[in-house]
Scaffold this motif. Sequence first.
Motif: not given
Length: 178
Positions: A60-66, A39-43, A13-20
């Motif tokens: 997982l990116d650390l800096q994602i919306p809550e 995949s997901a764009g937010t926590g 699973m890929v989680v990052d708030d930047h779509p590109m």
Amino acid sequence: MSAADDRSDIRVMVVDDHPMWRDGVERDLAEAGFAVVASAGTGAEALARFPASRPHVVVLDLQIPEPNGVAVTAQLVQQDPEVKVLILSASGEQADVLEAVKAGAIGYLVKSASKAELIDAVARTAVGDAVFTPGLAALVLGEYRRLASEPVTATGADEPRAPQLTDRETEVLRLVAK
């Protein structure tokens, strides 16, 4: 699952708030043969999609919306202690790395890592290896040694005790040391 297993057996699973960025990581992992199952764009999206997708590895990116990546890591590991969380973050700051490890992440790469480093990290993380961007492993081990060398106070309730590592933190640090 051994390192020799077919990568298509590794669910990611890929989680990052930047779509590109998220799309690029998904594409690179799929082209490398991994099964990108969600995949997901937010926590909140990550936590909602996790139960149905049951990935082996969450990139997982650390800096994602809550909730942020640290909180998501802790909740994922609590839901499924077998999941492996690999942080892929722009930050290489000591506090971020230590908080991620404390929450249960088994690996930490900075976003300047190459495609080959990412692919290798996901494969290694899937089999339980701790994977860190060079320099970050030493940082984690240094903190572990610092905590281990602090005297433990065990007197009255008014005196603080030195922080103790959880079983999961100890496991991750042993993997880093190895």
